[in-house]
Design a protein around this motif. Structure first.
Motif: not given
Length: 83
Positions: A13-26, A74-83
């Motif tokens: 999915x496209x990142x960053x992805x934002x909602x009213x309360x948080x932001x998901x990004x690489x 087959x591997x870990x993948x981590x995102x950043x979660x921001x306010x």
């Protein structure tokens, strides 16, 4: 594949992805201070299977996550979660 001018690594999915309360990004090497702070917090670490990393290794990990394929099977993948 692109969305809103962003290249979608691994078809995710496209990142960053934002909602009213948080932001998901690489994650990014710029996240190093915050990444290290939570990784070194004993209250967080006791529930995890990892150990804190030296700064150079943590920066390399963050760089790898910044360009990693989207959610590989087959591997870990981590995102950043921001306010």
């Amino acid at each position: 594949m692109t969305a809103a001018g962003r290249t979608l690594a691994g078809g995710g999915p496209p990142l960053p992805h934002e909602t009213a309360r948080l932001r998901l990004r690489r994650l990014s090497p710029l996240d190093l201070p915050h990444f290290q702070a939570y990784r070194r917090d004993p209250e967080v670490g006791r529930f995890q299977g990892w150990q804190a990393l030296p700064d150079d290794q943590a920066a390399a990990f963050l760089q790898a996550m910044a360009v990693a394929p989207w959610c590989p099977a087959d591997a870990w993948f981590q995102l950043g979660v921001a306010e």
